[in-house]
Write an enzyme that holds these catalytic residues in place. Structure first.
Site, PDB file in Angstrom:
ATOM      1  N   GLU A 136      -1.347   2.373  -2.479  1.00  0.00           N
ATOM      2  CA  GLU A 136      -0.369   2.878  -1.715  1.00  0.00           C
ATOM      3  C   GLU A 136       0.703   1.918  -1.563  1.00  0.00           C
ATOM      4  OE1 GLU A 136      -0.837   5.293   2.001  1.00  0.00           O
ATOM      5  OE2 GLU A 136       1.074   5.045   2.753  1.00  0.00           O
ATOM      6  N   GLN A 183       0.049   5.014  -6.165  1.00  0.00           N
ATOM      7  CA  GLN A 183       0.318   6.091  -5.264  1.00  0.00           C
ATOM      8  C   GLN A 183       1.652   6.292  -4.930  1.00  0.00           C
ATOM      9  OE1 GLN A 183      -3.835   5.145  -3.174  1.00  0.00           O
ATOM     10  NE2 GLN A 183      -2.669   6.881  -2.219  1.00  0.00           N
ATOM     11  N   ARG A 204      -2.478   5.706  13.762  1.00  0.00           N
ATOM     12  CA  ARG A 204      -3.466   7.190  13.643  1.00  0.00           C
ATOM     13  C   ARG A 204      -4.818   6.868  14.238  1.00  0.00           C
ATOM     14  NH1 ARG A 204      -3.619  11.574  10.042  1.00  0.00           N
ATOM     15  NH2 ARG A 204      -1.523  10.927   9.292  1.00  0.00           N
ATOM     16  N   ARG A 243      -8.419   6.124   2.546  1.00  0.00           N
ATOM     17  CA  ARG A 243      -8.560   7.456   2.902  1.00  0.00           C
ATOM     18  C   ARG A 243      -9.139   7.590   4.247  1.00  0.00           C
ATOM     19  NH1 ARG A 243     -12.485  11.147  -1.349  1.00  0.00           N
ATOM     20  NH2 ARG A 243     -11.422  12.848  -1.251  1.00  0.00           N
ATOM     21  N   PHE A 298      -7.242   6.209  -3.467  1.00  0.00           N
ATOM     22  CA  PHE A 298      -8.089   6.094  -2.246  1.00  0.00           C
ATOM     23  C   PHE A 298      -7.245   5.322  -1.231  1.00  0.00           C
ATOM     24  CE2 PHE A 298     -11.338   6.872  -5.572  1.00  0.00           C
ATOM     25  CZ  PHE A 298     -11.831   8.228  -5.174  1.00  0.00           C
ATOM     26  N   GLU A 314      -8.119  13.672   2.874  1.00  0.00           N
ATOM     27  CA  GLU A 314      -8.906  12.569   3.648  1.00  0.00           C
ATOM     28  C   GLU A 314      -9.852  13.371   4.883  1.00  0.00           C
ATOM     29  OE1 GLU A 314      -4.781  11.298   4.674  1.00  0.00           O
ATOM     30  OE2 GLU A 314      -5.831   9.305   4.738  1.00  0.00           O
ATOM     31  N   PHE A 355      -7.262   6.627   6.860  1.00  0.00           N
ATOM     32  CA  PHE A 355      -6.286   5.832   7.559  1.00  0.00           C
ATOM     33  C   PHE A 355      -6.144   5.262   8.850  1.00  0.00           C
ATOM     34  CE2 PHE A 355      -1.549   4.866   7.890  1.00  0.00           C
ATOM     35  CZ  PHE A 355      -1.091   3.995   6.831  1.00  0.00           C
ATOM     36  N   ALA A 373      -1.675  10.514   3.066  1.00  0.00           N
ATOM     37  CA  ALA A 373      -1.766  11.176   4.267  1.00  0.00           C
ATOM     38  C   ALA A 373      -2.226  12.550   4.010  1.00  0.00           C
ATOM     39  CB  ALA A 373      -0.280  11.152   5.066  1.00  0.00           C
TER      40      ALA A 373
HETATM   41  N1  MTE Z   1      -9.378  12.098  -4.515  1.00  0.00           N
HETATM   42  C1  MTE Z   1      -9.725  11.601  -5.880  1.00  0.00           C
HETATM   43  N2  MTE Z   1     -10.318  12.040  -6.675  1.00  0.00           N
HETATM   44  N3  MTE Z   1      -9.180  10.512  -6.011  1.00  0.00           N
HETATM   45  C2  MTE Z   1      -8.407   9.446  -5.053  1.00  0.00           C
HETATM   46  O1  MTE Z   1      -7.910   8.643  -5.203  1.00  0.00           O
HETATM   47  N4  MTE Z   1      -7.276   9.660  -2.836  1.00  0.00           N
HETATM   48  C3  MTE Z   1      -7.650  10.555  -1.385  1.00  0.00           C
HETATM   49  C4  MTE Z   1      -7.554  11.889  -1.342  1.00  0.00           C
HETATM   50  N5  MTE Z   1      -8.553  12.365  -2.518  1.00  0.00           N
HETATM   51  C5  MTE Z   1      -8.143  10.278  -3.936  1.00  0.00           C
HETATM   52  C6  MTE Z   1      -8.750  11.617  -3.494  1.00  0.00           C
HETATM   53  C7  MTE Z   1      -6.679   9.896  -0.471  1.00  0.00           C
HETATM   54  S1  MTE Z   1      -6.817   8.496   0.239  1.00  0.00           S
HETATM   55  C8  MTE Z   1      -5.446  10.810  -0.195  1.00  0.00           C
HETATM   56  S2  MTE Z   1      -4.373  10.311   0.897  1.00  0.00           S
HETATM   57  C9  MTE Z   1      -5.294  11.956  -0.946  1.00  0.00           C
HETATM   58  O2  MTE Z   1      -6.263  12.222  -1.668  1.00  0.00           O
HETATM   59  C10 MTE Z   1      -4.172  12.275  -1.555  1.00  0.00           C
HETATM   60  O3  MTE Z   1      -3.664  13.165  -2.302  1.00  0.00           O
HETATM   61  P1  MTE Z   1      -3.497  14.499  -1.633  1.00  0.00           P
HETATM   62  O4  MTE Z   1      -2.239  14.274  -0.538  1.00  0.00           O
HETATM   63  O5  MTE Z   1      -2.566  15.318  -2.821  1.00  0.00           O
HETATM   64  O6  MTE Z   1      -4.388  15.215  -0.942  1.00  0.00           O
HETATM   65  N1  HPA Z   2      -0.960   7.973   5.942  1.00  0.00           N
HETATM   66  C1  HPA Z   2      -0.878   7.380   4.978  1.00  0.00           C
HETATM   67  N2  HPA Z   2       0.227   6.232   4.813  1.00  0.00           N
HETATM   68  C2  HPA Z   2       0.986   6.280   5.705  1.00  0.00           C
HETATM   69  C3  HPA Z   2       0.816   7.070   6.934  1.00  0.00           C
HETATM   70  C4  HPA Z   2      -0.278   7.977   6.965  1.00  0.00           C
HETATM   71  O1  HPA Z   2      -0.320   8.495   8.066  1.00  0.00           O
HETATM   72  N3  HPA Z   2       1.872   6.941   7.613  1.00  0.00           N
HETATM   73  C5  HPA Z   2       2.295   5.716   7.114  1.00  0.00           C
HETATM   74  N4  HPA Z   2       2.050   5.507   5.933  1.00  0.00           N
HETATM   75 MO1  MOS Z   3      -4.342   8.028   1.590  1.00  0.00          MO
HETATM   76  S1  MOS Z   3      -5.300   6.423   2.705  1.00  0.00           S
HETATM   77  O1  MOS Z   3      -3.297   8.264   2.625  1.00  0.00           O
HETATM   78  O2  MOS Z   3      -3.501   7.010   0.394  1.00  0.00           O
END
Ligand code: MTE
Ligand code: HPA
Ligand code: MOS
Length: 771
Positions: free
Chosen positions: A241, A206, A319, A351, A237, A724, A353, A523
């Site tokens: 990260e 990520q 958070r 997800r 997920f 999330e 966090f 995030a």
């Molecule tokens: N959806 C899918 N299909 N696969 C993933 O790994 N990760 C989640 C969410 N949805 C995830 C997912 C998490 S932890 C985050 S932070 C967000 O997607 C990140 O993507 P976005 O910021 O583009 O929504």
């Molecule tokens: N979400 C995910 N990753 C992060 C964050 C958060 O709020 N802050 C710092 N790293």
């Molecule tokens: Mo999502 S836990 O912020 O990768």
């Protein structure tokens, strides 16, 4: 043109399928392990610690070196640069050096001709340990004041006084478990040496920029010599990260030393033994409230299982602290949070966090208050909501941010209606009265989730947009695709800006040689940040084309319209591609960069106050369950979900995210249980013992809708993040189970139920409430 006036042309707000949907379902989407292997590719495997905490007296690796197919073995001593992958604090060695701090910690890497041979060889090490005392539980760590970071605290008002003065008080201990990310594609990195000490790493991550940084430091080469690329992930997920760094670092070390391509792919057991998970939380709380159920004061201590190193535990705890309020105004609070150092995997992003771990405690408290007062929990929730946005007050969070976009009243009212909540409550009471073994339960829970990285500087993004002479468009941005549909949404934004059909836009793999210094896709900010950056890039091209169109077709630049692959100006309409070709001949720049930084964010980590979030995403869900009081088995019968995606960029993708997050959160709170044995070994390290939800666990009646709303913040097309927040919606499943258990004692006693509510835990709670 009439076509334009009838229904305004748009590529945003439409339910386009995921841009890779056809590739996904036909098996032709490429993941890191699908990249054709370069000639001479070798395979690495990790040798893992068998002890939770010990000095490593001796590592006899002769048998490993002599095993069939082995080319080399590397340890911590082999790094030309720094053996370090801690994302914030440098307390996280890539390979353990002299001391091991959890069972499963990587000690060495063995490189062999095949994946299988490398794995076999890794088992042949003879390691002499001198055991040290291991701390295996957060409460034990807390007793010793053993933390990975200094304790945090946030206070507003006078919680102690409010508690003393309150007509009613409850206090207790509670806990929620951790959770394995269980991305379908495991951790993997494929490193290929390049000329002049360069390194290319294909990595499932990520955070490509962080991987570039870790690899550059590990190899002691400049960042410009390291290229990290990620086409897509099979899920992240949060687990990729920061913690893809170990795999990228080891693969790069082996490839650098041998000057041969090296792939490091974790099998599921190693992945689960090595990498961190969602933080489990242990709470001690005391709350005061009045006869109506209004909360007057809250005192909370949260202990998280950080594991052996800091990783992202600091921002996760922050958070959690900032989400203790969930959707409720808490006037007087006193919160302490400690990141407990345990000799287990270093826990990381997952997800939500920390948000879910903060918010679920107040829901648990409200559940108890309601039962104590003999009220429907929904009525206690309504009473405690933040004030409406009409100046009635009660709208400043405990960390000082003003809530200006509160829609929870309207959203919950709509869901209460559409789910038929009150009538079903009555029907369930009737059912339970005549059903001695099967008991039903119902719960409605809301959420409010803050959107933005809570580390302010991470809220930035960049993008590049290229328009080619055939009118096709290529976009590159700093975000990564993990299945969430980010690339689809960014492509929609760019298509919309340039007035071309979505099919004309393609998004490339994420690549550190294109956009530099990117933030993790995390995030839930992927689309907010990269969508805005890509829009800014596309907008510049649009402006140049508009100027050129006005000059060549007539009309004025500010009135040129872009729609459906056409450009209109001064009464004339031409094809987009046609104008692009003419613009090229006139030497107009047809590509651009774009940058975005979220405005108005600030945070004071010491006082834990500020404006950490750009806006809030709201939602609510009603769940109805049935439990078997003789076995503890249960089933989710129906779930009604309403989620605030603002002015949704893509309702189909957003609904998919809500459904996925709901079921994933339900797994966290019910079937997914992490168990470490007395020696600190994680015993649930495969799907045989660790149970994620299956398709059969989805409710047959699953009604997911998006709440009609427009973001008051100037987000990309006024949409809201969706990644999330919906993970908090299945709180309703947990509290419906608790409601069903409580019915056994006619709702007169509080069920003793922690999360996860496994069948065993449900049965224990049923038996306890009967005694
Ligand atoms: N959806 C899918 N299909 N696969 C993933 O790994 N990760 C989640 C969410 N949805 C995830 C997912 C998490 S932890 C985050 S932070 C967000 O997607 C990140 O993507 P976005 O910021 O583009 O929504
Ligand atoms: N979400 C995910 N990753 C992060 C964050 C958060 O709020 N802050 C710092 N790293
Ligand atoms: Mo999502 S836990 O912020 O990768």
């Amino acid at each position: 043109m009439s076509k334009q006036n009838a229904t305004p042309w748009a590529e945003v707000g439409k339910s386009h399928p995921h841009e890779s949907a056809v590739l996904h379902v036909s098996g032709s989407a490429n993941y890191t392990d699908d990249i054709p292997e370069t000639q001479g590719t070798l395979h690495a495997a990790l040798g893992l610690s068998a002890q939770a905490h010990a000095l490593v007296r001796n590592m006899d690796l002769d048998a490993v070196r002599q095993a069939q197919g082995v080319i080399a073995v590397f340890t911590a001593r082999d790094f030309p640069g720094s053996n370090q992958c801690g994302p914030i604090i440098k307390d996280d060695p890539i390979l353990a050096d002299g001391v091991v701090e959890y069972v499963g910690q990587p000690l060495f890497a063995v490189v062999a001709r095949s994946h299988e041979l490398a794995r076999r060889a890794a088992r042949l090490a003879k390691v002499e340990y001198e055991p040290l005392p291991a701390v295996l539980h957060p409460r034990a760590a807390h007793e010793q004041q053993s933390y990975v970071l200094p304790p945090m605290s946030l206070a507003r008002g006078n919680a102690q006084q409010a508690l003393t003065d309150a007509p009613h008080r409850i206090s207790g201990e509670w806990q929620v478990g951790g959770q394995e990310q269980f991305y379908l594609e495991g951790q993997i990195a494929y490193a290929i040496p390049k000329e002049a000490q360069g390194m290319y790493v294909a990595c499932s991550t990520q955070h490509p920029s962080e991987m570039q940084h870790v690899v550059a430091h590990a190899l002691a080469i400049p960042s410009h010599s390291v290229q990290v690329e990620c086409r897509r992930m099979g899920g992240g997920f949060g687990g990729k990260e920061s913690q893809s760094a170990l795999w990228a670092g080891v693969a790069a070390l082996c490839a650098f030393k041998l000057q041969r391509p090296v792939k490091l792919r974790a099998d599921r057991d190693d992945d689960m033994l090595v990498t961190g998970k969602r933080h489990e939380f242990h709470y001690d709380y005391e709350v005061g409230y009045n006869a109506e159920g209004q909360i007057l004061g809250v005192k909370v201590q949260m202990l998280s299982r950080a594991g052996f190193s800091a990783d992202l535990s600091g921002p996760v705890a922050t958070r959690a602290v900032c989400h203790l309020d969930n959707a409720y105004f808490l006037s007087d609070v006193d919160i302490r949070a400690m990141c407990c150092k345990t000799n287990t995997q270093s826990n990381t992003a997952f997800r939500g966090f920390g948000g879910p771990q903060g918010a679920i405690l107040i829901e648990h408290i409200i559940d108890d208050i309601a039962r104590h007062l003999g009220k429907d929990a929904l009525d206690v929730r309504l009473l405690n909501f933040y004030g409406r946005n009409d100046g009635e007050g009660r709208n400043i969070t405990h960390y000082g941010q003003k809530v200006v976009d509160n829609v929870i009243h309207e959203l919950v009212a709509e869901l209460e209606q559409s789910s038929d909540y009150r009538a079903r409550r009555a029907a369930i009471a009737k059912y339970n009265a005549t059903s001695p073994v099967l008991k039903k339960g119902l719960a409605l829970t809301p959420h409010k989730f803050g959107i933005a990285f809570n580390v302010t500087h991470l809220n930035q993004a960049g993008a590049l947009v290229h328009v080619y002479l055939d009118g096709s468009v290529l976009v590159n941005h700093g975000g990564t695709e993990m299945g969430q549909g980010l690339n689809t949404k960014v492509a929609q934004v760019v298509a919309h800006e340039l007035g071309v059909p979505l099919s004309a836009v393609k998004v490339t793999a994420t690549d550190t040689t294109k956009v530099a210094n990117t933030s993790a896709t995390a995030a839930s900010t992927g689309t907010d940040l990269n969508g805005k950056a890509a829009q800014a890039a596309a907008h510049q091209i649009r402006e140049r084309l508009a100027t050129f169109a006005a000059a060549t077709l007539g009309g004025i630049a500010s009135e040129v319209s872009f729609f459906d692959g056409h450009i209109s100006s001064g009464g004339d309409t031409v094809l987009f591609a046609e104008l692009v070709q003419k613009a090229y001949l006139a030497r107009v720049q047809l590509w651009s960069d774009g940058f975005y930084a979220t405005p108005d964010l600030h945070w004071d980590g010491k006082s834990m106050t500020g404006n950490p979030f750009s806006y809030y995403a709201y939602g609510a869900a009603v769940s109805e369950v049935v439990i078997d009081t003789l076995t503890g088995e249960w089933k989710l019968l129906r779930a009604d979900v309403l989620y605030d995606a603002g002015n949704s960029l893509n309702p189909a993708i957003d609904k998919g995210q809500v459904e996925g997050a709901f079921i994933q959160g339900m797994g966290w709170l019910t079937t997914e249980e992490l168990v470490w044995n007395a020696n600190g070994k994680l015993t649930t390290h495969a799907p045989s013992t660790y149970k994620i939800p299956a398709i059969s666990d989805c409710p047959e009646d699953f009604r997911v809708s998006l709440f009609k709303n427009i973001n008051v913040a100037d987000s990309i097309h006024r949409s809201k993040a969706v990644g999330e927040p919906p993970l908090l919606l299945p709180f309703s499943v947990f509290f419906a189970i608790r409601d069903a258990i409580a019915s056994v004692a006619d709702h007169q006693r509080h069920p003793l139920l922690s999360a996860p509510a496994t069948s065993e835990a449900i049965l224990r709670a049923v038996n306890a409430i009967r005694d």
